[in-house]
Design a protein around this motif. Structure first.
Motif, PDB file in Angstrom:
ATOM      1  N   ALA B 498       0.836  -1.206   0.000  1.00  0.00           N
ATOM      2  CA  ALA B 498       0.000   0.000   0.000  1.00  0.00           C
ATOM      3  C   ALA B 498       0.869   1.253   0.000  1.00  0.00           C
ATOM      4  CB  ALA B 498      -0.932  -0.013   1.214  1.00  0.00           C
ATOM      5  N   ASN B 501       2.311   1.658  -3.449  1.00  0.00           N
ATOM      6  CA  ASN B 501       1.295   2.245  -4.327  1.00  0.00           C
ATOM      7  C   ASN B 501       1.322   3.771  -4.254  1.00  0.00           C
ATOM      8  OD1 ASN B 501      -1.076  -0.347  -3.413  1.00  0.00           O
ATOM      9  ND2 ASN B 501       0.400  -0.323  -5.067  1.00  0.00           N
ATOM     10  N   ARG B 502       1.604   4.284  -3.052  1.00  0.00           N
ATOM     11  CA  ARG B 502       1.605   5.742  -2.880  1.00  0.00           C
ATOM     12  C   ARG B 502       2.904   6.389  -3.360  1.00  0.00           C
ATOM     13  NH1 ARG B 502      -0.611   4.172   2.109  1.00  0.00           N
ATOM     14  NH2 ARG B 502       1.347   4.572   3.234  1.00  0.00           N
ATOM     15  N   TYR B 507       3.786   1.722  -9.894  1.00  0.00           N
ATOM     16  CA  TYR B 507       3.032   0.722  -9.145  1.00  0.00           C
ATOM     17  C   TYR B 507       1.770   1.324  -8.509  1.00  0.00           C
ATOM     18  CZ  TYR B 507       6.751  -2.838  -9.319  1.00  0.00           C
ATOM     19  OH  TYR B 507       7.658  -3.788  -9.718  1.00  0.00           O
ATOM     20  N   GLY B 508       1.417   2.560  -8.918  1.00  0.00           N
ATOM     21  CA  GLY B 508       0.308   3.257  -8.284  1.00  0.00           C
ATOM     22  C   GLY B 508      -0.982   2.456  -8.227  1.00  0.00           C
ATOM     23  N   GLY B 509      -1.290   1.726  -9.304  1.00  0.00           N
ATOM     24  CA  GLY B 509      -2.565   1.005  -9.346  1.00  0.00           C
ATOM     25  C   GLY B 509      -2.420  -0.480  -9.084  1.00  0.00           C
ATOM     26  N   ILE B 510      -1.195  -0.912  -8.720  1.00  0.00           N
ATOM     27  CA  ILE B 510      -0.976  -2.343  -8.503  1.00  0.00           C
ATOM     28  C   ILE B 510      -1.244  -2.644  -7.035  1.00  0.00           C
ATOM     29  CG2 ILE B 510       0.687  -4.230  -8.747  1.00  0.00           C
ATOM     30  CD1 ILE B 510       1.914  -2.755 -11.047  1.00  0.00           C
ATOM     31  N   THR B 511      -2.513  -2.625  -6.668  1.00  0.00           N
ATOM     32  CA  THR B 511      -2.876  -2.841  -5.273  1.00  0.00           C
ATOM     33  C   THR B 511      -3.068  -4.323  -5.004  1.00  0.00           C
ATOM     34  OG1 THR B 511      -5.199  -2.648  -5.795  1.00  0.00           O
ATOM     35  CG2 THR B 511      -4.064  -0.630  -5.180  1.00  0.00           C
ATOM     36  N   TRP B 512      -2.987  -4.682  -3.730  1.00  0.00           N
ATOM     37  CA  TRP B 512      -3.116  -6.081  -3.336  1.00  0.00           C
ATOM     38  C   TRP B 512      -4.446  -6.662  -3.833  1.00  0.00           C
ATOM     39  CZ3 TRP B 512      -6.509  -8.612   0.085  1.00  0.00           C
ATOM     40  CH2 TRP B 512      -6.138  -9.916   0.395  1.00  0.00           C
ATOM     41  N   TRP B 522       3.313  -3.418 -14.993  1.00  0.00           N
ATOM     42  CA  TRP B 522       3.552  -1.986 -14.818  1.00  0.00           C
ATOM     43  C   TRP B 522       4.085  -1.385 -16.102  1.00  0.00           C
ATOM     44  CZ3 TRP B 522       8.265   0.222 -15.532  1.00  0.00           C
ATOM     45  CH2 TRP B 522       9.446  -0.509 -15.248  1.00  0.00           C
ATOM     46  N   SER B 526      -2.745   4.058 -11.946  1.00  0.00           N
ATOM     47  CA  SER B 526      -3.925   4.320 -11.111  1.00  0.00           C
ATOM     48  C   SER B 526      -4.784   3.073 -10.974  1.00  0.00           C
ATOM     49  CB  SER B 526      -4.755   5.447 -11.732  1.00  0.00           C
ATOM     50  OG  SER B 526      -5.174   5.037 -13.011  1.00  0.00           O
ATOM     51  N   ASN B 527      -5.729   3.154 -10.055  1.00  0.00           N
ATOM     52  CA  ASN B 527      -6.568   2.008  -9.737  1.00  0.00           C
ATOM     53  C   ASN B 527      -7.418   1.484 -10.881  1.00  0.00           C
ATOM     54  OD1 ASN B 527      -6.375   0.697  -7.321  1.00  0.00           O
ATOM     55  ND2 ASN B 527      -7.154   2.466  -6.184  1.00  0.00           N
TER      56      ASN B 527
END
Lengths: 145, 678
Positions: B498, B501-502, B507-512, B522, B526-527
Motif C-alpha cells: 500500500a 502504491n503511494r 506501481y500506483g494502481g498495482i494494489t493487493w 507496470w 492508477s486504480n
C-alpha cells in the motif's frame, strides 16, 4: 492415450525427467538422451500396440488395456523378462517392473503438462499437423524470408 | 485429510511461472500445475519441478547464529537483533552513514526490497544495491538512455506474434525454458529465428540462422547488421523521422563495419551477417531477446545500446511482436530494481543524484534529510570493504563470495569488515564469513509480490510456516529497523505494498486487491489502469518523446589470448542449475543430473592439450586456478572454452574488469590456460 514427441521441439531441459520422478516417488520413467551437440530426445514407453513386454510377461502383470500397456503390480514376480523384451529400454526392474503408467489419476501425464517447449503431447497427429502448417506457409511465402 | 492448493510463483528464473503448492497437514506434499497461467500455461522446467526439495532440506538455517571462534553458536532473536542494531548504530556514529552498506536480494519480494532500500536511506547510507548489478545493470543504464525505460518492452506471450526473433547472448532454452514454447509458436506461424552465441547451445537448435561469434565481439556484429540494413535501405524512414534522434551519427559510424570486416572480427561468415540483417529488418514484426551474453562484458552498456539501435532503425518497437527484451535471471530482479535497491536510484527509478528525488522521498517518508546518491555498487562495496571504507555490511539472500568475479578477493574483503550480517536460507560461502547469520524464510513460507521479467507483478501466497525460528525477510528487516529507532511498523506485506502504491508511480494502481490470477504489468499508475503490456507504443519517455540512437564503436574485450593464456573462457548456465547454486546444488534431483563442475573444450583443442573426455583438468587464469572435468564438444569453437558458474570454482577465474558505466564485471571473457592433471 500414449504420449507422443515432436522431436524438433525438444530443448533438452530435462523437465519431463524431473517431473516424472517427482510424481512417481523418486523413480522416473522418461529419459532425455543427447545426440552429440545437436539434438535431445526423450525416450519413454510407446505403449506399443503389440507390446513385447506383455508377450514376455508370463503372469499377465503387463497387459494391454485399450491403448495403454497397463501394469498390475500384484501379479509381478520381478523376473525381469519385460526389461529384456522391451526394444526401447524403457521398462526396468527394481524388485518389481517399472514403466510409464501415463500418470493414472492425473488429468494429463505430468511430462506433457510440464514440457516448457510443448514437445510432448497426447495428440498423435500434432507433430505432423505442425509440420504441414509450416510447409503450407513456406509454400505460400516462397520459402523462408 | 484435506489438501489445499496454494498459488505460488516459482522462486527460480525471471519468467515468473505459476504453480500450486499442495499443502496437507501444514506440510507441502506436492506441486500441481497451473494451466491458466498467462506465461507458463502449466509448464514448469526442471528447477521449478524440484522447487519443493529445498524447503525441507536438512541444512536450512533455523536459528540466529553468532560467530564463536571458527564456528557459530545459536542465539536468540533478541540478542541477534541487538548485536546487529548496535554494530550498525556504532558504525554510523563513529564513521558516518557512508561506512555501512546493504546488499538487497533479487530473490526477495518487492515489499522486502522496498524496506531494505528504505532502511539504508533512512540510516543515511546511499550504499544499497542488489545482484542486478551482476546481470542487467547495463540494460538499466543503456535502455534508460536510449528508450527511457529499462524493462522488457513486450510481454512473453507476445513473442508468439513475432515474425523474426533475434536471440543474442541468451541460452533461453536452458535458462528460461518456458519461453521456447512461445518461440516455437511463432515459428509454426512462419517466424524466422536468428541465434547469436559463442556456443552452439540448446537455444541454437531452434535457429534458422545461427551466428557463432567470438566472445566479446557483439558490438561489431550488431554494427555490421546495422551497416547492411542502412546500406540496403531497409530502415524504417518514417519511424526514424518521427520517433528517434541521432540516426545520422549512427549511419556515419557504422560505415566502418562492412560485413567482410565484421566477419574477420567476429568469426561469423559475412553471408550469414547479411542474411540475419535482412531477415530482421524486412519482417513486419521483429523482436530481440538478450541476456547475460550481452550484458556481462566490459562493453555491456555499449552492447545494449547497439541492440536498441537495431530495433530503432527498423522501427521494431511499440507494436505486438516487436520489442527489445532483456530476459532477467532471477524471480524478482526486475522488482528489486523497481523498488530502488540500486545504488543510483530511489524507488521507481528516481535518480538518486537529483535533489527533486530527495525532496519527494523526504516528504513521502516523513524525514528531514535523505542521502544524495549514487552510492557504491555491489562490486564497489566489496572493494570499499577491502580498503576499510565500509565498516559494516548487511547482506540479504546473496552470495557474493561465490557469485562475484575473482572470488578469493571477496573472501578477504568481507573478512576485513568490522561487522558482517548475512540473512539467508542456507549457510552459504558468504554466510560462513559473517559475524551474525539470520535465518530467513523461503518463498513458500511468506507472502508478497514478485515482478517477473516482463514487468508482470504477481502475488505469491504463503503456503507454510518457516522452520524453527526462521522469519520472513520482511519481519527481520522490520525488527532491525525498529531496534534502530525507525518507524518500521509493518504488520504484513500488503501494508508495505500500500505504501509502494503511494510512493512508486509505476506501481500506483498495482494494489493487493487487484493482483488476481494473472497479475498486472507496470506501468499501472492508477486504480482503474489496466497495466501496460507493450511499452513505447505512443512515443518514449525522453525529451520530445523521441528515443536516442547512440552510435557505439566496437571495443575489444578487456582480456585477449596471449602466449601464456591461449584460450578464451566464457561462462554461463545449465538447465538444471541456478546462479550460485546455493539452492539447486542442494536439490537431489537436480544434482544427480549435473553433479560437478565441468569445462567444455573443443575437440581439436583437446587433442593439442592431450585431454580426453572426462579427464580432470586445471584451468588457470591470472587470478587463480580451478579443477574441473573436461567435456569434449564441438559446440564451442577452437580457442574458446565454457564453464557453468553454478559451482564455487568458476568465479575464482573470472576477471574483475568492469563496464565503465554500469560497473558490471566481464564474466564472459577471461583468458585462460588448461592442463591435464596427472
Amino acid at each position: 492415450m500414449p504420449v507422443y514427441i515432436d522431436i524438433s521441439r525438444c530443448i533438452g531441459c530435462r523437465s519431463c525427467e524431473v517431473a516424472c520422478q517427482r510424481v512417481h516417488g523418486g523413480s522416473g520413467h522418461i529419459n532425455v538422451h543427447f545426440v552429440g551437440d545437436s539434438a535431445s530426445i526423450p525416450i519413454f514407453c510407446h505403449h506399443c500396440e503389440e507390446a513385447n513386454c506383455t508377450v514376455a510377461c508370463f503372469t499377465g502383470a503387463l497387459h494391454k488395456e485399450g491403448e495403454r500397456t497397463a501394469f498390475d503390480v500384484d501379479k509381478c514376480t520381478g523376473c525381469g523378462l519385460c526389461k529384456l523384451a522391451c526394444p526401447f529400454g524403457v521398462v526396468w526392474t527394481n524388485k518389481i517392473a517399472h514403466k510409464c503408467d501415463l500418470c493414472e489419476g492425473r488429468d494429463a501425464p505430468a511430462c506433457v503438462t510440464t514440457c516448457p517447449a510443448n514437445a510432448l503431447s497426447t495428440d498423435f497427429e500434432l507433430a505432423s499437423r505442425r509440420a504441414r502448417s509450416r510447409a503450407a506457409r513456406a509454400a505460400a511465402y516462397g520459402g523462408r524470408r | 485429510m484435506t489438501k489445499v492448493l496454494v498459488p505460488s510463483v516459482c522462486p527460480y528464473c525471471g519468467a515468473g511461472c505459476g504453480f500450486f503448492i499442495a499443502v496437507e497437514k501444514e506440510c507441502a506434499t506436492g506441486i500441481e500445475y497451473m494451466p491458466d497461467h498467462p506465461v507458463s500455461e502449466g509448464a514448469l522446467c526442471s528447477k521449478g519441478n524440484a522447487a519443493l526439495e529445498i524447503i525441507y532440506h536438512p541444512e536450512r538455517l533455523t536459528s540466529p547464529l553468532k560467530r564463536k571462534g571458527e564456528g557459530f553458536s545459536r542465539i536468540s532473536w533478541e540478542e541477534a537483533i541487538d548485536l546487529v542494531a548496535r554494530a550498525f548504530g556504532e558504525a554510523v556514529k563513529k564513521h558516518g552513514p557512508g561506512s555501512i552498506a546493504l546488499l538487497s536480494s533479487s530473490k526477495c519480494s518487492n515489499e522486502e526490497n522496498y524496506l531494505i532500500e528504505k532502511l539504508a536511506r533512512l540510516l543515511g547510507s546511499p550504499n544499497v544495491d542488489n545482484c542486478a548489478r551482476l546481470c542487467h545493470a547495463p540494460s538499466v543504464v543503456g535502455l534508460n538512455r536510449t528508450l527511457g525505460a529499462a524493462g522488457m518492452t513486450n510481454p512473453i506471450p507476445d513473442i508468439a506474434n513475432s515474425k523474426c526473433i533475434f536471440i543474442i547472448g541468451s541460452n533461453l532454452a536452458e535458462n528460461h525454458p518456458v519461453l521456447s514454447r512461445w518461440i516455437h509458436r511463432a515459428k509454426d506461424a512462419g517466424a524466422v529465428v536468428i541465434v547469436a552465441d559463442p556456443r552452439m547451445t540448446h537455444t541454437s537448435w531452434m535457429a534458422d540462422v545461427f551466428l557463432q561469434l567470438k566472445p566479446g565481439t557483439d558490438v561489431a556484429l550488431l554494427n555490421g547488421m546495422a551497416h547492411v540494413i542502412i546500406k540496403e535501405g531497409l530502415v524504417d524512414r518514417d519511424y526514424i523521422a518521427q520517433r528517434t534522434r541521432g540516426f545520422e551519427a549512427l549511419a556515419e559510424s557504422v560505415k566502418d563495419y562492412p560485413p567482410e570486416k565484421v566477419a574477420e572480427i567476429t568469426g561469423v561468415p559475412a553471408g550469414d551477417i547479411v542474411r540475419a540483417a535482412r531477415a530482421y529488418a524486412i519482417s513486419p514484426a521483429s523482436s530481440i531477446l538478450y541476456s547475460m551474453g550481452i550484458t556481462q562484458h566490459s562493453t555491456g552498456t555499449d552492447n545494449v545500446q547497439a541492440v536498441s539501435n537495431l530495433a530503432l532503425i527498423c522501427g521494431h518497437l511499440g507494436k505486438p511482436g516487436t520489442g527489445v527484451m532483456p530476459l532477467r535471471g532471477q524471480n524478482n530482479v526486475q522488482g528489486a530494481c523497481d523498488m530502488g535497491a540500486l545504488a543510483e536510484f530511489y524507488p521507481g527509478y528516481k535518480k538518486a543524484d537529483d535533489p527533486e528525488t530527495i525532496k519527494y522521498f523526504s516528504s513521502a517518508w516523513g524525514v528531514e534529510s535523505l542521502p544524495l546518491g549514487p552510492g557504491l555498487t555491489a562490486i564497489q562495496m566489496i572493494d570499499a570493504a577491502a580498503t576499510g571504507e565500509i565498516k559494516a555490511m548487511y547482506i540479504v539472500g546473496e552470495d557474493p563470495a561465490n557469485s562475484d568475479p575473482c572470488s578469493q578477493n571477496v573472501h578477504s574483503a568481507l573478512n576485513n569488515l568490522d561487522f558482517l550480517v548475512v540473512q539467508d536460507i542456507f549457510m552459504t560461502a558468504t554466510a560462513q564469513l559473517a559475524d551474525v547469520v539470520l535465518p530467513a524464510a523461503v518463498w513458500a513460507e511468506k507472502e508478497g509480490s514478485f515482478t517477473n521479467t516482463e514487468r508482470r507483478v504477481q502475488w505469491s501466497c504463503k503456503a507454510l510456516d518457516p522452520p524453527g525460528a526462521a522469519l520472513s525477510d520482511l519481519e527481520i528487516v522490520c525488527l532491525i529497523g525498529k531496534s534502530l529507532g525507525l518507524d518500521f511498523d509493518y504488520p504484513d506485506a500488503a501494508m508495505v505494498l500500500a505504501e509502494i502504491n503511494r510512493t512508486v508511480p509505476q506501481y500506483g494502481g498495482i494494489t493487493w486487491e487487484r493482483l488476481g490470477k494473472a497479475g498486472l504489468i507496470w506501468p499501472c499508475p492508477s486504480n482503474d489502469h489496466p497495466g501496460t503490456p507493450i511499452l513505447h507504443s505512443s512515443g518514449f519517455r525522453l525529451a520530445e518523446g523521441r528515443a536516442s540512437i547512440v552510435p557505439v564503436p566496437y571495443r575489444p574485450a578487456a582480456e585477449d589470448v596471449s602466449w601464456d593464456y591461449p584460450l578464451i573462457l566464457t561462462t554461463g548456465r545449465v538447465a538444471v542449475h541456478h546462479n550460485a547454486g546455493s539452492m539447486t546444488r542442494r536439490s537431489p534431483s537436480l544434482m544427480e543430473r549435473e553433479p560437478d563442475l565441468y569445462v567444455e573444450i573443443n575437440t581439436a583443442d583437446a587433442v593439442r592439450l592431450k585431454v580426453a573426455d572426462g579427464d580432470e583438468v586445471t584451468i588457470t587464469t591470472p587470478r587463480g586456478e580451478t579443477e574441473a572435468h573436461a567435456r569434449l564438444t564441438d559446440s564451442v569453437k577452437r580457442g574458446v572454452v565454457f564453464m557453468p558458474f553454478h559451482f564455487p570454482g568458476t568465479n575464482i577465474l573470472t576477471t574483475e574488469v568492469t563496464d565503465p558505466e554500469a560497473r558490471i564485471p566481464e564474466f564472459k571473457v577471461s583468458a585462460c590456460k588448461i592442463s591435464r592433471r596427472d
